[in-house]
Design a protein around this motif. Sequence first.
Motif, PDB file in Angstrom:
ATOM      1  N   LEU A  46      38.391   4.672  39.678  1.00  0.00           N
ATOM      2  CA  LEU A  46      39.134   3.724  40.531  1.00  0.00           C
ATOM      3  C   LEU A  46      41.090   4.736  40.952  1.00  0.00           C
ATOM      4  O   LEU A  46      41.559   5.130  39.658  1.00  0.00           O
ATOM      5  CB  LEU A  46      39.834   2.676  40.205  1.00  0.00           C
ATOM      6  CG  LEU A  46      40.692   1.798  40.510  1.00  0.00           C
ATOM      7  CD1 LEU A  46      40.185   1.740  42.242  1.00  0.00           C
ATOM      8  CD2 LEU A  46      41.191   0.417  39.693  1.00  0.00           C
ATOM      9  N   PHE A  48      44.485   5.101  42.030  1.00  0.00           N
ATOM     10  CA  PHE A  48      45.290   4.233  42.831  1.00  0.00           C
ATOM     11  C   PHE A  48      47.059   5.006  43.133  1.00  0.00           C
ATOM     12  O   PHE A  48      47.349   6.340  41.972  1.00  0.00           O
ATOM     13  CB  PHE A  48      45.969   3.155  41.434  1.00  0.00           C
ATOM     14  CG  PHE A  48      47.196   2.323  41.849  1.00  0.00           C
ATOM     15  CD1 PHE A  48      47.294   1.480  42.900  1.00  0.00           C
ATOM     16  CD2 PHE A  48      48.884   2.634  41.769  1.00  0.00           C
ATOM     17  CE1 PHE A  48      48.344   1.104  43.691  1.00  0.00           C
ATOM     18  CE2 PHE A  48      49.478   2.309  41.877  1.00  0.00           C
ATOM     19  CZ  PHE A  48      49.260   1.271  42.709  1.00  0.00           C
ATOM     20  N   PHE A  55      45.124   1.471  46.365  1.00  0.00           N
ATOM     21  CA  PHE A  55      44.263   2.251  46.134  1.00  0.00           C
ATOM     22  C   PHE A  55      43.601   3.377  47.036  1.00  0.00           C
ATOM     23  O   PHE A  55      43.320   2.661  48.586  1.00  0.00           O
ATOM     24  CB  PHE A  55      42.728   1.090  45.792  1.00  0.00           C
ATOM     25  CG  PHE A  55      43.266   0.247  44.818  1.00  0.00           C
ATOM     26  CD1 PHE A  55      43.567   0.280  43.254  1.00  0.00           C
ATOM     27  CD2 PHE A  55      43.713  -1.442  44.929  1.00  0.00           C
ATOM     28  CE1 PHE A  55      43.739  -0.086  42.560  1.00  0.00           C
ATOM     29  CE2 PHE A  55      44.279  -2.015  44.047  1.00  0.00           C
ATOM     30  CZ  PHE A  55      44.325  -1.560  42.373  1.00  0.00           C
ATOM     31  N   TYR A 187      39.866   5.842  35.564  1.00  0.00           N
ATOM     32  CA  TYR A 187      40.720   5.023  36.689  1.00  0.00           C
ATOM     33  C   TYR A 187      41.607   6.292  36.247  1.00  0.00           C
ATOM     34  O   TYR A 187      42.012   7.354  35.384  1.00  0.00           O
ATOM     35  CB  TYR A 187      41.796   4.014  35.899  1.00  0.00           C
ATOM     36  CG  TYR A 187      43.179   3.507  35.998  1.00  0.00           C
ATOM     37  CD1 TYR A 187      43.172   3.421  37.572  1.00  0.00           C
ATOM     38  CD2 TYR A 187      44.673   4.169  35.674  1.00  0.00           C
ATOM     39  CE1 TYR A 187      44.558   2.749  38.279  1.00  0.00           C
ATOM     40  CE2 TYR A 187      45.586   3.897  36.436  1.00  0.00           C
ATOM     41  CZ  TYR A 187      45.730   3.071  38.103  1.00  0.00           C
ATOM     42  OH  TYR A 187      46.929   3.042  37.891  1.00  0.00           O
TER      43      TYR A 187
END
Length: 255
Positions: A46, A48, A55, A187
């Motif tokens: 993920l 960001f 995103f 992440y």
Amino acid sequence: MEQINNLQVVPCTDSNYLKPFRVHYSQNGTKKYWDFMRTHDSVSVLIFNTTSHCFVLVKQFRPAVYMCEWERSKPKPPEPAEGSEGADSSGAGAGAGAAQPEAPEAPEGESAGGEATPNPGQPPASAGVTYELCAGLVDKPDLTLEEIARQEVLEECGYDVPVTKLRRITSYRSGVGVTGAKQTMFYAEVSDENRVGEGGGQPQEGELIEVVKVPLHEAMSFAYDEKIPKTMGVIFSFIWFQSNMSPKYKISTNV
């Protein structure tokens, strides 16, 4: 990505990615069997972007999704009349003793032997395009999961992220009815300064990937919009971000 031509369906007799097997076993005294695929584990990330508060996802054509949509759009065959000859009234279900299914029919407009024929009912390529997290196979034994994830972020999305900046979210089993492979999700926070390339994957490996951005304030609406084809990883990771990271940015991600 939107031009799909010369589509053929042929038997898969050898693959570097999928290995079909059948396992026989007994459960509570009942003999059973199950067909499964041995596949590689994988990683997903993920991403960001803290500069634009969005995103970073990838968008690509998935043949398996496309063929499922094709099958879904085919006219349903007429139901056999009650009591007609040839109807299976044994009630046998999946598992040990069940009749083996016949080979699937080739999609309309194609031959079972794989020869391309006119496809008047072929759906548009967009039927097989999905939004996904940046991801890749765990097929490099000399690299750690973090190193593989870093490599995928660079190749697919064009961001150079140090391994130390990757945060492990969790791991889980995917496709448990078919593969049971494990995916580990990470992440990564990036900024425009980390952008060193256009991304798009490795063309020499046949990859054709489009990098897309989803604004933070639209994330949950995006996740629950059933008209947008996406993987469960996208939905889960957006929910994880809302619970763990959104307070840091003081921006609501509610629908």
